[in-house]
Design an enzyme around this catalytic site. Structure first.
Site, mmCIF file in Angstrom:
data_model
loop_
_atom_site.group_PDB
_atom_site.id
_atom_site.type_symbol
_atom_site.label_atom_id
_atom_site.label_comp_id
_atom_site.label_asym_id
_atom_site.label_seq_id
_atom_site.Cartn_x
_atom_site.Cartn_y
_atom_site.Cartn_z
ATOM 1 N N ARG A 261 -29.229 -11.939 21.476
ATOM 2 C CA ARG A 261 -28.693 -12.980 20.425
ATOM 3 C C ARG A 261 -27.744 -13.789 20.849
ATOM 4 O O ARG A 261 -26.513 -13.492 21.520
ATOM 5 C CB ARG A 261 -28.092 -12.137 19.114
ATOM 6 C CG ARG A 261 -29.136 -11.190 18.666
ATOM 7 C CD ARG A 261 -28.768 -10.375 17.442
ATOM 8 N NE ARG A 261 -29.781 -9.482 16.993
ATOM 9 C CZ ARG A 261 -29.882 -8.831 15.985
ATOM 10 N NH1 ARG A 261 -28.797 -8.496 15.108
ATOM 11 N NH2 ARG A 261 -30.762 -7.879 15.722
ATOM 12 N N ARG A 276 -20.292 -6.678 18.842
ATOM 13 C CA ARG A 276 -20.951 -8.220 18.945
ATOM 14 C C ARG A 276 -21.416 -8.728 20.243
ATOM 15 O O ARG A 276 -20.496 -9.112 20.949
ATOM 16 C CB ARG A 276 -20.205 -9.052 18.086
ATOM 17 C CG ARG A 276 -20.802 -10.328 17.531
ATOM 18 C CD ARG A 276 -20.375 -11.172 16.625
ATOM 19 N NE ARG A 276 -20.158 -10.357 15.516
ATOM 20 C CZ ARG A 276 -20.760 -10.324 14.369
ATOM 21 N NH1 ARG A 276 -21.684 -10.812 14.431
ATOM 22 N NH2 ARG A 276 -20.259 -9.609 13.283
ATOM 23 N N GLU A 348 -21.466 -2.184 10.107
ATOM 24 C CA GLU A 348 -22.874 -1.940 10.062
ATOM 25 C C GLU A 348 -23.386 -1.095 11.584
ATOM 26 O O GLU A 348 -23.131 -1.764 12.476
ATOM 27 C CB GLU A 348 -23.590 -3.342 9.943
ATOM 28 C CG GLU A 348 -24.828 -3.381 9.937
ATOM 29 C CD GLU A 348 -25.816 -4.575 9.716
ATOM 30 O OE1 GLU A 348 -25.131 -5.525 9.696
ATOM 31 O OE2 GLU A 348 -26.921 -4.729 10.494
ATOM 32 N N SER A 351 -29.963 -1.444 9.726
ATOM 33 C CA SER A 351 -30.333 -2.442 8.372
ATOM 34 C C SER A 351 -31.760 -1.898 8.118
ATOM 35 O O SER A 351 -32.613 -2.151 9.074
ATOM 36 C CB SER A 351 -30.255 -4.084 8.842
ATOM 37 O OG SER A 351 -30.180 -4.625 7.750
ATOM 38 N N ARG A 390 -23.440 0.110 19.324
ATOM 39 C CA ARG A 390 -22.515 0.566 18.205
ATOM 40 C C ARG A 390 -22.434 2.145 18.005
ATOM 41 O O ARG A 390 -21.406 2.565 17.538
ATOM 42 C CB ARG A 390 -23.121 -0.277 16.916
ATOM 43 C CG ARG A 390 -22.877 -1.572 17.001
ATOM 44 C CD ARG A 390 -23.104 -2.290 15.747
ATOM 45 N NE ARG A 390 -22.793 -4.056 16.020
ATOM 46 C CZ ARG A 390 -22.827 -4.736 14.536
ATOM 47 N NH1 ARG A 390 -23.102 -4.360 13.583
ATOM 48 N NH2 ARG A 390 -22.449 -6.031 15.090
#
Length: 425
Positions: A261, A276, A348, A351, A390
């Site tokens: 990303r 991130r 988070e 999802s 994560r």
RNA sequence: GGAGAGGUGGCCGAGCGGCUGAAGGCCCCGCUCUCGAAAAGCGGUAUCCUGCCAAAAGUGGGAUCGUGGGUUCGAAUCCCACCCUCUCCGCCA
């Protein structure tokens, strides 16, 4: 993509849905193009009808050895007009298409209305955040002290927001991947796949990343290929353009892939640690379901993802994304958030979404029932099961010990050769 | 990278520039036969857009043979470009 007919016939409902999402759409332009398209289309069809009739006549005459030159001469002009109208029509259609492609999905009735992430209700709270005598350290400090994470060297190799795992860190990442994949394939009934990590534009459009979010992606120079931002993209597109036999539904796939990303626009956010990154591993769950059962499938998919955290003894909560926070393609999304002691917040880690037929319409994924006429669009779902980096960060933080080591939860120990804690290298 | 072959409905597969939305087969559905099933026979069975209709049904029109252009009164069929698949040669983990 929404069905254009649905937009046209349920305009008020769609308008409300978009307002709830906080998405501005130029409805006037849409309606204008739509009515023009219709007008041109009926004109065009009338002319084509004429042409078809005359063509039949010409064929008939030629078969009888008659001369058809005069009719042919007359049709020349009609043909030219048709070509002009066709061009005009395709311009309207392109304009409408462009608009429809940028309209997000309609949130499901059970999705709470809200403006941003502060309006997301918590639907489940599991486990107790651990208490520490000392101030809990952030995972990047723990990882660097143990010699299992090295962000400075990663930056040297590539740049900011890339990870370098070493020793037990690399082993822990691999153990987590194997643990998660084994759980989903052996206990939850998913079929493991390993897809390409680079996909073409058509595939990216199928799941909704394009055309609207190109700046979030890494694109290969000189090719119309992109690095995948999530395994959702290649795995959902496995059945792109296919008609699936209804008896095979639901289909459930799991995979672990790297995700890439660009994180455009996230400057200054989570600049340290694994939270991130431009590249991270994620175990993904993807389902294709009949429309009637897709919300049951969403619940079980969520449960499958939660099981990972339960087995790893990590505290977490589940929230429902409100209308203002839900993603572009999703009709309903649950986020699972894991407890991060150093920041004193839930972050988070998964999802889980039902896209209903939004992706299926774009990617043209249908199913057919024996004995029934026609085909219907499937519903697609996916969720992280879980984001591996994560998860590793959460383990380091939640299981950090006063002596600087990190304990390994029981479920993971077999995947690390029986290792019970990670000590300094 | 070089040479060749090919992409047609849910699946397989035929297709002469006009009588082909597309032969034939399979699947599936209905009917006949049967106590029932199988077999056999008969019939039906693509998708999308659009007009009429309140809607469904029905009916009229249009589009669709990998994608996009072109030639033509008319294209699955001819031409060009692109994409993909397969075979052979070369290179290579």
């Amino acid at each position: 993509m929404l069905e254009i007919k649905l937009v046209r016939e349920n305009l008020e409902r769609v308008k409300t849905a978009m307002e709830n999402r906080g998405t501005a759409i130029d409805w006037n332009a849409f309606l204008k193009h739509d009515s023009r398209r219709k007008k041109v289309l009926s004109e065009l069809e009338e002319l084509r009808r004429q042409r078809n009739r005359v063509s039949d006549q010409v064929a008939e005459m030629k078969r009888n050895g008659e001369n058809a030159d005069s009719i042919i001469e007359k049709m020349r002009d009609v043909s030219t007009t048709i070509r002009g109208l066709e061009k005009e029509l395709s311009e309207y259609e392109a304009a409408i298409d462009e608009m429809v492609m940028t309209i997000p999905n309609i949130p499901h009735d059970t999705v709470p209305v809200g403006k941003d992430e502060t309006d997301n209700p918590v639907v489940n709270l599991v486990g107790e955040p651990p208490s520490f005598d000392h101030k809990p350290l952030p995972h990047w400090t723990i990882g660097e002290q143990l010699g299992i994470l090295d962000f400075a060297r990663a930056a040297k190799i590539t740049g900011a927001r890339f990870p370098l795992y070493l020793g037990a860190g690399a082993g822990l990442e691999r153990a987590l991947i194997n643990f998660m994949l084994d759980l989903h394939t052996q206990e939850h009934g998913y079929r493991e796949v390993l897809p390409p990590f680079i996909v073409n534009r058509h595939t990216m459009t199928g799941t909704g990343q394009l055309p609207k979010f190109e700046e979030d992606l890494f694109k290969l120079e000189g090719l119309d290929y992109f690095l995948i931002p999530t395994a959702e993209v290649p795995v959902t597109n496995i059945h792109q353009g296919e008609v699936i036999d209804a008896s095979r539904l639901p289909i459930a796939y799991t995979t672990c892939t790297p995700c890439f990303r660009s994180e455009a626009g996230s400057y200054g956010k989570d600049t340290r640690g694994l939270i991130r990154q431009h590249q991270f591993n994620k175990v993904e769950l993807v389902k294709f379901s009949r429309p009637e059962t897709s919300y049951d499938e969403l619940e079980s998919l969520l449960d499958n993802a939660e099981t990972v955290l339960n087995r790893l003894e990590l505290p977490y909560r589940v929230i429902t994304l409100c209308t203002g926070d839900i993603g572009f393609s999703a009709a309903k999304t649950y986020d699972i958030e894991v407890w991060m002691p150093s920041q004193d917040v839930y972050r988070e880690i998964s999802s889980c979404s039902n896209f209903e037929d939004f992706q299926a319409r774009r990617a043209n994924i249908r199913f057919k029932e024996k004995g029934k006429k026609g085909t219907r669009l499937v519903h697609t779902l996916n969720g992280s099961g879980l984001a591996v980096g994560r998860t590793l960060a959460a383990l380091l933080e939640n299981f950090q010990q006063p002596d600087g080591s990190v304990a390994i939860p029981k479920a993971l120990q077999p995947y690390l050769g029986g290792l019970k804690r990670i000590e300094s290298y």
